[in-house]
Design a protein around this motif. Structure first.
Motif, PDB file in Angstrom:
ATOM      1  N   UNK A  26      19.538 -13.921 -14.791  1.00 18.04           N
ATOM      2  CA  UNK A  26      19.487 -13.941 -16.257  1.00 18.04           C
ATOM      3  C   UNK A  26      18.084 -14.235 -16.780  1.00 18.04           C
ATOM      4  N   UNK A  27      17.143 -14.624 -15.889  1.00 20.80           N
ATOM      5  CA  UNK A  27      15.769 -14.842 -16.329  1.00 20.80           C
ATOM      6  C   UNK A  27      14.991 -13.532 -16.468  1.00 20.80           C
ATOM      7  N   UNK A  84      21.946  -4.353 -17.098  1.00 15.64           N
ATOM      8  CA  UNK A  84      22.996  -5.375 -17.020  1.00 15.64           C
ATOM      9  C   UNK A  84      22.650  -6.369 -15.914  1.00 15.64           C
ATOM     10  N   UNK A  85      23.022  -7.629 -16.116  1.00 10.33           N
ATOM     11  CA  UNK A  85      22.961  -8.615 -15.051  1.00 10.33           C
ATOM     12  C   UNK A  85      24.367  -9.121 -14.780  1.00 10.33           C
ATOM     13  N   UNK A  86      24.650  -9.426 -13.524  1.00  9.77           N
ATOM     14  CA  UNK A  86      25.963  -9.923 -13.120  1.00  9.77           C
ATOM     15  C   UNK A  86      25.755 -11.261 -12.429  1.00  9.77           C
ATOM     16  N   UNK A  98      22.349 -17.354 -10.549  1.00 18.33           N
ATOM     17  CA  UNK A  98      21.527 -17.494  -9.357  1.00 18.33           C
ATOM     18  C   UNK A  98      22.155 -16.724  -8.200  1.00 18.33           C
ATOM     19  N   UNK A  99      21.367 -15.881  -7.564  1.00 19.38           N
ATOM     20  CA  UNK A  99      21.902 -15.046  -6.501  1.00 19.38           C
ATOM     21  C   UNK A  99      22.789 -13.932  -7.016  1.00 19.38           C
ATOM     22  N   UNK A 100      22.638 -13.584  -8.288  1.00 18.19           N
ATOM     23  CA  UNK A 100      23.445 -12.534  -8.890  1.00 18.19           C
ATOM     24  C   UNK A 100      22.858 -11.147  -8.655  1.00 18.19           C
ATOM     25  N   UNK A 101      23.283 -10.202  -9.489  1.00 19.28           N
ATOM     26  CA  UNK A 101      22.910  -8.801  -9.297  1.00 19.28           C
ATOM     27  C   UNK A 101      22.231  -8.234 -10.533  1.00 19.28           C
ATOM     28  N   UNK A 127       8.411  -7.055 -17.984  1.00 20.25           N
ATOM     29  CA  UNK A 127       8.243  -7.818 -19.218  1.00 20.25           C
ATOM     30  C   UNK A 127       8.336  -9.318 -18.960  1.00 20.25           C
ATOM     31  N   UNK A 128       9.350  -9.732 -18.239  1.00 21.23           N
ATOM     32  CA  UNK A 128       9.578 -11.157 -17.998  1.00 21.23           C
ATOM     33  C   UNK A 128       8.650 -11.735 -16.947  1.00 21.23           C
ATOM     34  N   UNK A 129       8.178 -10.888 -16.023  1.00 17.88           N
ATOM     35  CA  UNK A 129       7.375 -11.384 -14.914  1.00 17.88           C
ATOM     36  C   UNK A 129       8.183 -12.084 -13.840  1.00 17.88           C
ATOM     37  N   UNK A 130       9.508 -12.129 -14.004  1.00 17.51           N
ATOM     38  CA  UNK A 130      10.379 -12.767 -13.017  1.00 17.51           C
ATOM     39  C   UNK A 130      10.379 -11.972 -11.719  1.00 17.51           C
ATOM     40  N   UNK A 131      10.376 -12.691 -10.599  1.00 19.61           N
ATOM     41  CA  UNK A 131      10.437 -12.028  -9.298  1.00 19.61           C
ATOM     42  C   UNK A 131      11.638 -12.530  -8.525  1.00 19.61           C
ATOM     43  N   UNK A 132      12.096 -11.713  -7.603  1.00 21.12           N
ATOM     44  CA  UNK A 132      13.202 -12.082  -6.735  1.00 21.12           C
ATOM     45  C   UNK A 132      13.177 -11.224  -5.492  1.00 21.12           C
TER      46      UNK A 132
END
Length: 390
Positions: free
Chosen positions: A114-115, A135-137, A140-143, A164-169
């Motif tokens: 969600x980040x 979409x996010x599902x 933490x550890x989501x899809x 845009x967010x710069x979030x990495x995973x």
């Protein structure tokens, strides 16, 4: 009345060809689907030695159909792959295009999905694959559910980054397919469908069907998707009622729905609606049977509404958003089981009005909105509405 069977199949040939839907093409409809033969009454306005009317001639004959289905997924196959919903031919005939194989659902090992920011481009560091996040599902550890995949697919164990967010995973496992629909603007590419409408021993063929659709999600009810079609006319005939093969899948109930307006989680929403509001135009042709060559979608104006409880202006300010035409990202999802999750994403919803209403003594907003295109560049478009099945 209940002995009504509807079969529908996408036409892959020339417009108006009969795709001959079979029992496996059955559509589970809610009560009171209808088909109405329509035509124009041409009065014979002649002068004679009597005032007795000569009657009329019927021209421009066509079929008009109304269908309502449960808003649910298409389940999964034996390999666990998400399948399109039963009403897939109806969606395509309402001007949607389907992205299968090009839409992916990727699991991240520990990052809070969600980040990421809905609508942003997510890129893989190893594969170079990229896609639009629709979409996010989970958390933490989501899809992440991505549309418009380029240079794909994403790879297991690679790092992905939101533009845009710069979030990495880090990707955990091989990506799964997602079934994603979004609008199509080229009328020649819209796929008409053939509908066999059986009324307890009488079969109506409605070929070349083109139409409009709308969604209705009301709290603690079964969400529905409604279709209105215009189709070529053919005379009905006696035909034994078929036994359709229907998907045995219980629809999700409209509760525990994930609903967001940008970064705001609205409270006490009773209903969410969306209509493509497509303009279906008749093409007349003197050389065509019944004088009608077919039907086309010539315009659309997607819109909807929702009714959240009034919050403080500091928390949620629809007035400023309305006054300045500031769009909000609208996302919603119902269902939790794989193959039976249905999501809606509108990247830029513009409030067309802000109005106070009363609900059992509580102040709520009435917020009708228009769905604006996300990318207005010359290469953009057809991105104002996404229907997502995961």
């Amino acid at each position: 009345t209940r002995r009504t069977v509807v079969l529908a199949k996408t036409n892959t040939g020339d417009y108006g060809a009969d795709p001959s839907p079979l029992a496996e093409d059955g559509i589970l409809c809610n009560m009171s689907p209808s088909i109405t033969p329509e035509g124009e009454q041409l009065q014979r306005d002649a002068v004679r030695d009597t005032m007795s009317p000569l009657g009329q001639v019927i021209a421009a004959k066509r079929n008009s159909l109304s269908l309502e289905c449960e808003l649910k997924g298409g389940g999964t196959n034996d390999s666990g792959e998400v399948q399109p919903p039963e009403y897939d031919p109806l969606l395509l005939a309402c001007g949607f295009q389907k992205e299968t194989g090009g839409g992916e659902k990727i699991k991240l090992s520990s990052t809070d999905v969600t980040s990421f920011t809905l609508g942003e481009t997510v890129t893989g560091g190893t594969s170079g694959a990229s896609g639009k996040l629709v979409q996010t599902i989970g958390g933490s550890g989501g899809q992440l559910v991505l549309a418009h995949i380029t240079s794909g697919p994403f790879e297991d164990n690679e790092d992905v980054t939101g533009g845009t967010s710069g979030t990495t995973g880090t990707v955990d496992g091989s990506p799964d397919d997602a079934v994603i629909y979004y609008p199509q603007s080229n009328p020649s590419l819209v796929q008409d469908c053939g509908i066999y409408f059986h009324v307890d021993g009488i079969r109506h063929k409605a070929l070349g069907a083109i139409g409009d659709m709308s969604l209705n999600i009301e709290v603690n009810g079964v969400p529905s998707i409604s279709f209105n079609f215009s189709a070529l006319y053919s005379a009905p005939s006696d035909q034994s009622l078929p036994s359709p093969s229907l998907l045995d899948l219980t629809p999700p109930v409209a509760n525990n729905m994930a609903l967001m307006l940008s970064d705001y989680n609205p409270a006490a929403v009773n209903a969410l609606t969306l209509s493509m509001d497509s303009e279906v135009t008749r093409l007349d042709d003197v050389a065509a049977a019944d004088g009608i060559k077919g039907f086309r979608i010539t315009d659309r104006s997607p819109n909807g509404s929702l009714d959240p409880e009034v919050d403080t202006i500091a928390n949620f300010d629809p007035f400023t958003a309305w006054a300045n035409a500031n769009p909000a990202r609208l996302s919603a999802a119902i269902g939790s089981a794989a193959g039976n999750r249905v999501g809606l994403f509108n990247p830029k919803a513009l409030y067309s009005q802000v109005q106070y209403n009363d609900r059992n003594g509580y102040r709520v907003y009435s917020l009708p909105f228009l769905c604006r295109g996300d990318d207005l560049t010359s290469s953009g478009g057809d991105d104002e509405v996404y229907l997502i099945f995961t």
